[in-house]
Design a protein around this motif. Structure first.
Motif, PDB file in Angstrom:
ATOM      1  N   ASP A  35      40.940  37.782  14.332  1.00 59.81           N
ATOM      2  CA  ASP A  35      40.070  37.238  15.191  1.00 59.81           C
ATOM      3  C   ASP A  35      38.788  37.565  14.731  1.00 59.81           C
ATOM      4  O   ASP A  35      38.037  38.405  14.511  1.00 59.81           O
ATOM      5  CB  ASP A  35      40.552  37.900  16.516  1.00 59.81           C
ATOM      6  N   GLU A  38      34.624  33.473  19.345  1.00 56.37           N
ATOM      7  CA  GLU A  38      34.773  32.312  19.744  1.00 56.37           C
ATOM      8  C   GLU A  38      34.863  31.219  18.678  1.00 56.37           C
ATOM      9  O   GLU A  38      34.652  31.550  17.365  1.00 56.37           O
ATOM     10  CB  GLU A  38      33.741  32.074  20.539  1.00 56.37           C
ATOM     11  N   TYR A  39      35.152  29.824  19.007  1.00 49.79           N
ATOM     12  CA  TYR A  39      35.233  28.657  17.961  1.00 49.79           C
ATOM     13  C   TYR A  39      34.157  27.615  18.278  1.00 49.79           C
ATOM     14  O   TYR A  39      34.467  26.709  18.831  1.00 49.79           O
ATOM     15  CB  TYR A  39      36.560  28.048  18.095  1.00 49.79           C
ATOM     16  N   GLU A  99      43.403  30.495  22.810  1.00 50.66           N
ATOM     17  CA  GLU A  99      42.426  31.098  22.111  1.00 50.66           C
ATOM     18  C   GLU A  99      42.549  32.654  22.952  1.00 50.66           C
ATOM     19  O   GLU A  99      42.255  33.568  21.868  1.00 50.66           O
ATOM     20  CB  GLU A  99      40.978  30.582  22.370  1.00 50.66           C
ATOM     21  N   SER A 103      43.180  36.189  20.560  1.00 53.89           N
ATOM     22  CA  SER A 103      42.265  36.924  20.694  1.00 53.89           C
ATOM     23  C   SER A 103      42.991  38.442  21.035  1.00 53.89           C
ATOM     24  O   SER A 103      42.734  39.420  20.406  1.00 53.89           O
ATOM     25  CB  SER A 103      41.188  36.807  21.810  1.00 53.89           C
ATOM     26  N   ARG A 108      43.412  35.095  13.790  1.00 54.41           N
ATOM     27  CA  ARG A 108      42.481  33.605  14.156  1.00 54.41           C
ATOM     28  C   ARG A 108      43.036  32.469  13.835  1.00 54.41           C
ATOM     29  O   ARG A 108      44.018  32.255  12.949  1.00 54.41           O
ATOM     30  CB  ARG A 108      41.630  33.673  12.892  1.00 54.41           C
TER      31      ARG A 108
END
Length: 225
Positions: A35, A38-39, A99, A103, A108
């Protein structure tokens, strides 16, 4: 005597060390990208297609629509699926859900894989025999030196969270070859699970699906909408 003992002992030590290294490597499971938070968006999308391509692709599929229609003789008034509309808010909720779980598992997400499916003929009328889509996140993995994006489910045992790959828990039938891919009754396979070293038993852990589906199906008559 001591020299002869050393000549015999060194090869044995080397062999034992190699065996232990191999076993440790097996227990570590596949390599994954962990991880990274954020994306955020990092630019414009690269795969936007032109309107001419939209028209061409849509019209080319008409031959497939006619073939599907000819095969579904058991469903009265059957109309092949031509498009599926997904609720935007539901997609946003789904992305937040996967997501959050990724996490927790410290992995990821590398992609979102869409699968074609087919509803049974004995379901509600508007879905009988219809083609549909379901989708699952993937993670970037390296197994035995080979890179692959693999779909996964979340595994939980107490505070421990990890993933297991769909390819090892889903029994896939291949009618073209007349056989399926065995999943060993959904049991863990050491080389397939990030948490394999914990030796989970199915009676003591929870498995959370990450697979989404749904959408409103549009048959051919309305055309492009």
């Amino acid at each position: 005597m001591d020299r002869k003992t050393n000549l015999i002992g060194y090869p044995i030590v080397i062999i034992i060390t190699a065996i232990l290294a191999f076993l440790v490597g097996k227990c570590q499971g596949p390599e994954v990208i962990v991880d990274q938070g954020e994306y955020p968006a990092n630019g414009d999308p690269e795969e936007i297609i032109s309107l001419d391509q939209v028209e061409d692709l849509y019209n080319r599929y008409e031959d497939r629509v006619m073939l599907i229609d000819s095969l579904e003789t058991d469903v009265p008034n059957f109309e092949p699926t031509r498009a599926i509309l997904f609720d935007y808010q539901e997609i946003k909720n789904y992305l937040a859900y996967i997501e959050k779980n990724a996490s927790e598992a410290n992995v990821r997400i590398s992609g979102l894989r869409f699968y074609f499916g087919k509803y049974p003929n004995d379901t509600i009328p508007e879905k009988r025999g219809k083609q549909m889509l379901f989708y699952n996140p993937t993670i970037d993995t390296v197994i035995n030196g080979v890179r692959a994006d693999l779909a996964y489910a979340i595994e939980r045992q107490g505070d421990e969270v990890g993933v297991t790959f769909l390819k090892d828990i889903i029994d896939v039938k291949d009618k073209r070859k007349g056989k399926g891919q065995a999943n060993q009754q959904g049991q863990y396979q050491n080389e397939a699970s990030i948490l394999s070293f914990l030796n989970f038993n199915t009676a003591y852990y929870g498995r959370d699906s990450q697979t989404g589906q749904g959408g409103q199906h549009s048959p051919p008559p309305p055309g492009m909408q």
